[in-house]
Design a protein around this motif. Structure first.
Motif, PDB file in Angstrom:
ATOM      1  N   SER A  12      37.338  -0.946  75.601  1.00 11.14           N
ATOM      2  CA  SER A  12      36.972  -1.067  77.015  1.00 11.14           C
ATOM      3  C   SER A  12      35.937  -0.026  77.392  1.00 11.14           C
ATOM      4  O   SER A  12      35.026  -0.291  78.176  1.00 11.14           O
ATOM      5  CB  SER A  12      38.221  -0.938  77.872  1.00 11.14           C
ATOM      6  OG  SER A  12      38.794   0.329  77.667  1.00 11.14           O
ATOM      7  N   PHE A  13      36.068   1.194  76.823  1.00 10.77           N
ATOM      8  CA  PHE A  13      35.089   2.242  77.131  1.00 10.77           C
ATOM      9  C   PHE A  13      33.700   1.846  76.632  1.00 10.77           C
ATOM     10  O   PHE A  13      32.703   1.970  77.346  1.00 10.77           O
ATOM     11  CB  PHE A  13      35.554   3.560  76.501  1.00 10.77           C
ATOM     12  CG  PHE A  13      34.536   4.660  76.614  1.00 10.77           C
ATOM     13  CD1 PHE A  13      34.315   5.297  77.834  1.00 10.77           C
ATOM     14  CD2 PHE A  13      33.786   5.043  75.519  1.00 10.77           C
ATOM     15  CE1 PHE A  13      33.381   6.300  77.922  1.00 10.77           C
ATOM     16  CE2 PHE A  13      32.855   6.043  75.622  1.00 10.77           C
ATOM     17  CZ  PHE A  13      32.652   6.689  76.825  1.00 10.77           C
ATOM     18  N   LEU A  14      33.631   1.351  75.382  1.00 10.95           N
ATOM     19  CA  LEU A  14      32.331   0.957  74.827  1.00 10.95           C
ATOM     20  C   LEU A  14      31.750  -0.229  75.585  1.00 10.95           C
ATOM     21  O   LEU A  14      30.541  -0.293  75.849  1.00 10.95           O
ATOM     22  CB  LEU A  14      32.481   0.609  73.343  1.00 10.95           C
ATOM     23  CG  LEU A  14      32.868   1.797  72.431  1.00 10.95           C
ATOM     24  CD1 LEU A  14      33.091   1.287  71.001  1.00 10.95           C
ATOM     25  CD2 LEU A  14      31.768   2.840  72.442  1.00 10.95           C
ATOM     26  N   PHE A  18      28.158  -0.146  77.400  1.00 12.38           N
ATOM     27  CA  PHE A  18      27.052  -1.075  77.150  1.00 12.38           C
ATOM     28  C   PHE A  18      26.654  -1.819  78.407  1.00 12.38           C
ATOM     29  O   PHE A  18      25.466  -2.052  78.670  1.00 12.38           O
ATOM     30  CB  PHE A  18      27.441  -2.069  76.049  1.00 12.38           C
ATOM     31  CG  PHE A  18      27.310  -1.503  74.654  1.00 12.38           C
ATOM     32  CD1 PHE A  18      26.063  -1.071  74.175  1.00 12.38           C
ATOM     33  CD2 PHE A  18      28.401  -1.391  73.828  1.00 12.38           C
ATOM     34  CE1 PHE A  18      25.949  -0.554  72.907  1.00 12.38           C
ATOM     35  CE2 PHE A  18      28.277  -0.860  72.561  1.00 12.38           C
ATOM     36  CZ  PHE A  18      27.053  -0.443  72.081  1.00 12.38           C
ATOM     37  N   ALA A  19      27.644  -2.207  79.218  1.00 13.17           N
ATOM     38  CA  ALA A  19      27.331  -2.942  80.450  1.00 13.17           C
ATOM     39  C   ALA A  19      26.519  -2.082  81.401  1.00 13.17           C
ATOM     40  O   ALA A  19      25.536  -2.537  81.998  1.00 13.17           O
ATOM     41  CB  ALA A  19      28.620  -3.421  81.106  1.00 13.17           C
ATOM     42  N   TYR A  65      25.760   7.022  71.908  1.00 15.75           N
ATOM     43  CA  TYR A  65      25.804   6.571  73.307  1.00 15.75           C
ATOM     44  C   TYR A  65      26.075   7.729  74.258  1.00 15.75           C
ATOM     45  O   TYR A  65      25.594   7.744  75.381  1.00 15.75           O
ATOM     46  CB  TYR A  65      26.874   5.487  73.466  1.00 15.75           C
ATOM     47  CG  TYR A  65      26.640   4.306  72.556  1.00 15.75           C
ATOM     48  CD1 TYR A  65      25.627   3.402  72.826  1.00 15.75           C
ATOM     49  CD2 TYR A  65      27.413   4.121  71.420  1.00 15.75           C
ATOM     50  CE1 TYR A  65      25.407   2.332  71.976  1.00 15.75           C
ATOM     51  CE2 TYR A  65      27.199   3.061  70.579  1.00 15.75           C
ATOM     52  CZ  TYR A  65      26.185   2.149  70.860  1.00 15.75           C
ATOM     53  OH  TYR A  65      25.980   1.100  70.027  1.00 15.75           O
ATOM     54  N   ILE A  66      26.845   8.681  73.768  1.00 10.42           N
ATOM     55  CA  ILE A  66      27.097   9.849  74.622  1.00 10.42           C
ATOM     56  C   ILE A  66      25.827  10.640  74.804  1.00 10.42           C
ATOM     57  O   ILE A  66      25.536  11.171  75.884  1.00 10.42           O
ATOM     58  CB  ILE A  66      28.213  10.709  74.019  1.00 10.42           C
ATOM     59  CG1 ILE A  66      29.542   9.953  74.083  1.00 10.42           C
ATOM     60  CG2 ILE A  66      28.342  12.039  74.752  1.00 10.42           C
ATOM     61  CD1 ILE A  66      30.678  10.632  73.347  1.00 10.42           C
ATOM     62  N   LEU A  72      22.120   6.276  81.727  1.00  8.01           N
ATOM     63  CA  LEU A  72      22.955   5.600  82.718  1.00  8.01           C
ATOM     64  C   LEU A  72      22.447   5.849  84.119  1.00  8.01           C
ATOM     65  O   LEU A  72      22.643   5.023  85.011  1.00  8.01           O
ATOM     66  CB  LEU A  72      24.397   6.076  82.586  1.00  8.01           C
ATOM     67  CG  LEU A  72      25.091   5.777  81.252  1.00  8.01           C
ATOM     68  CD1 LEU A  72      26.481   6.395  81.236  1.00  8.01           C
ATOM     69  CD2 LEU A  72      25.171   4.280  81.030  1.00  8.01           C
ATOM     70  N   PHE A  73      21.820   6.991  84.309  1.00 11.91           N
ATOM     71  CA  PHE A  73      21.331   7.351  85.641  1.00 11.91           C
ATOM     72  C   PHE A  73      19.803   7.317  85.702  1.00 11.91           C
ATOM     73  O   PHE A  73      19.198   7.934  86.565  1.00 11.91           O
ATOM     74  CB  PHE A  73      21.825   8.755  86.020  1.00 11.91           C
ATOM     75  CG  PHE A  73      23.311   8.874  85.944  1.00 11.91           C
ATOM     76  CD1 PHE A  73      24.104   8.415  86.982  1.00 11.91           C
ATOM     77  CD2 PHE A  73      23.913   9.401  84.821  1.00 11.91           C
ATOM     78  CE1 PHE A  73      25.470   8.525  86.895  1.00 11.91           C
ATOM     79  CE2 PHE A  73      25.274   9.502  84.748  1.00 11.91           C
ATOM     80  CZ  PHE A  73      26.067   9.068  85.788  1.00 11.91           C
TER      81      PHE A  73
END
Length: 372
Positions: A12-14, A18-19, A65-66, A72-73
Motif C-alpha cells: 500500500s505504501f509503494l 507511485f500514485a 523512491y525515498i 512529490l512536492f
C-alpha cells in the motif's frame, strides 16, 4: 501469494507513493528532459571477485523512491497562486508524462562454500558457542558470587542492626531499671518520711494528751479540793443556818403565839405549784383547828371569799426542806424553801424577807405538827 500485514502495508505504501509521483508528474508543466547519465544502467561487476562488496550490494527498492521524495512536492505553486484568468483566454493544456520506472539494481552471484570453509565456520561457531557458554557460566558464577556477597552483606547488616537494636534495647532496659530503682528509692524515702512524720505527730499528740491528762487531773484535784472545802464550808454554813433558824423559830414562835393570832397568820408568799414552771404571788391565810389545819391561797386580800388553792396541813406534810436538801434550783432564790407532802407532791415557795420566811416556817410546822 504472501498476504501478511507487513507485506500489505509495504504494498500500500509503494502504491500510494507511485500514485502521488504520477500525479505530480502529470501536473508538472515542464517537459521531461532525458539524462543519459541518470538513465544509464549500472556497470557490470568485475569477473575475479569472490564476494560482493558492500558498495555493490543490491539497494532497497524503496530507497530510490525515498531519495526522490522532493518530486512529490515538485509542483509550481505560483500556478495555484495566480489570479483566475478571464474566460476569453484559452485554458492551457497540461501534458501528461508517463511514469518513470526505476531500473533494478545489480546483485552479484552467490558463491557456494567449500567443505573446509564449512568445517572452519562450524569450528568457529562451536568455539564461539563455547566462549559464549564460558562467558555465560562466568557471568552466572559472578552473578552467584555477587548475590552471595550481597546476601552476606545483607546478613552482616542485619546482624549489625540486630546487635544495634539489642544494644539500644539493653540500654533502654538498663535506663528503665535505673529509673524504676530511683522511683522505688524515692517512694521508700517518701514513705519513710511520711511514717517518721506520722510517728512524730503521734508522739506529739501522745505528749499533748498526757499533758492535758495531767492538767485535767490537777484541775480535778483542785476542783475536788475546792468542792471539799466548799462542802465543808457549806456544811458549816448549814449547821450554823440550822442553829440560827432554830433560834429564830423559837423566838418567832414566842412572838407569833404571844401576840394577836389573826394578824400573824396572814401575809404574802410566791409559790410554784407542782408540774408548773410559772411562779404565782399569793396572799396566804392559815386556819388552825383541832379537826383540820390548812393554808388558803388567794389572789389578793380583798378577794378572800373563795381561795384559789387550799393546802391541807394536818398530817399531810412530810418535811420542810431547804435548797441543799435536794432542791438545788432554789439556791439562787433568796428566802426560798420547799414544802414536801407525804403523797410526793412538792410546792416551792419563797418569802419577801428572812423574817417573813421564819414566820411562815413556824406557822407551817405548827399547823403540820412538824418539829423544825
Amino acid at each position: 501469494m504472501n498476504t501478511s500485514p507487513v507485506h500489505n502495508r509495504k504494498g500500500s505504501f509503494l502504491t500510494q507513493l507511485f500514485a502521488l509521483r504520477r500525479k505530480n508528474q502529470n501536473t508538472h508543466v515542464e517537459p521531461y528532459i532525458h539524462d543519459p547519465v541518470v538513465d544509464a544502467p549500472p556497470p557490470p561487476p568485475p569477473k575475479d571477485h569472490k564476494r560482493a562488496s558492500t558498495s555493490t550490494q543490491r539497494p532497497f527498492l524503496g530507497e530510490e523512491y525515498i531519495n526522490e521524495k522532493p518530486l512529490l512536492f515538485d509542483v509550481d505553486l505560483n500556478v495555484l497562486a495566480r489570479p483566475p484568468q478571464p474566460a476569453s483566454q484559452p485554458i492551457p493544456v497540461i501534458q501528461k508524462i508517463p511514469p518513470r520506472i526505476p531500473a533494478k539494481a545489480y546483485s552479484p552471484p552467490i558463491i557456494p562454500l567449500t567443505p573446509e570453509e564449512k568445517a572452519r565456520r562450524r569450528l568457529a561457531a562451536q568455539h564461539q558457542s563455547e566462549l559464549e557458554k564460558e562467558a555465560m557460566l562466568r557471568e552466572e558464577h559472578e552473578r552467584q558470587e555477587t548475590k552471595r556477597r550481597e546476601k552476606l552483606e545483607q546478613e552482616r547488616l542485619e546482624r549489625e542492626e540486630e546487635e544495634e537494636r539489642k544494644a539500644v534495647l539493653q540500654e533502654e532496659l538498663r535506663a528503665a531499671a535505673l529509673r524504676k530503682a530511683r522511683l522505688e528509692r524515692e517512694e521508700r524515702e517518701i514513705e519513710e518520711q511520711r511514717l517518721q512524720e506520722l510517728r512524730e505527730r503521734k508522739q506529739l499528740e501522745k505528749e499533748r494528751r498526757l499533758q492535758y491528762t495531767k492538767e485535767m487531773e490537777r484541775w480535778r484535784a483542785e476542783q475536788m479540793q475546792r468542792a471539799e472545802s466548799q462542802c465543808s464550808e457549806k456544811e458549816e454554813e448549814r449547821r450554823r443556818s440550822v442553829e440560827g433558824r432554830r433560834m429564830r423559830v423559837a423566838r418567832m414562835n414566842e412572838e407569833v403565839f404571844s401576840a394577836s393570832t389573826a394578824d400573824r397568820m396572814v401575809g404574802w408568799v410566791t409559790v410554784q405549784p407542782p408540774n408548773m414552771l410559772a411562779w404565782k404571788r399569793r396572799y396566804y391565810k392559815f386556819e388552825l383547828g383541832h379537826a383540820e389545819s390548812k393554808m388558803l391561797l388567794y389572789g389578793n386580800p380583798r378577794e378572800v371569799v373563795k381561795p384559789l388553792d387550799v393546802l391541807p396541813l394536818d398530817g399531810q406534810i412530810d418535811s420542810l426542806a431547804e435548797w441543799y436538801e435536794g432542791f438545788e434550783e432554789l439556791e439562787a432564790i433568796p428566802y426560798s424553801f420547799a414544802l414536801r407532802f407525804v403523797d410526793g407532791v412538792e410546792w416551792r415557795m419563797f418569802a419577801d424577807s428572812a423574817e417573813e420566811k421564819d414566820r411562815l416556817l413556824v406557822l407551817l410546822s405548827e399547823a403540820a405538827g412538824i418539829i423544825l
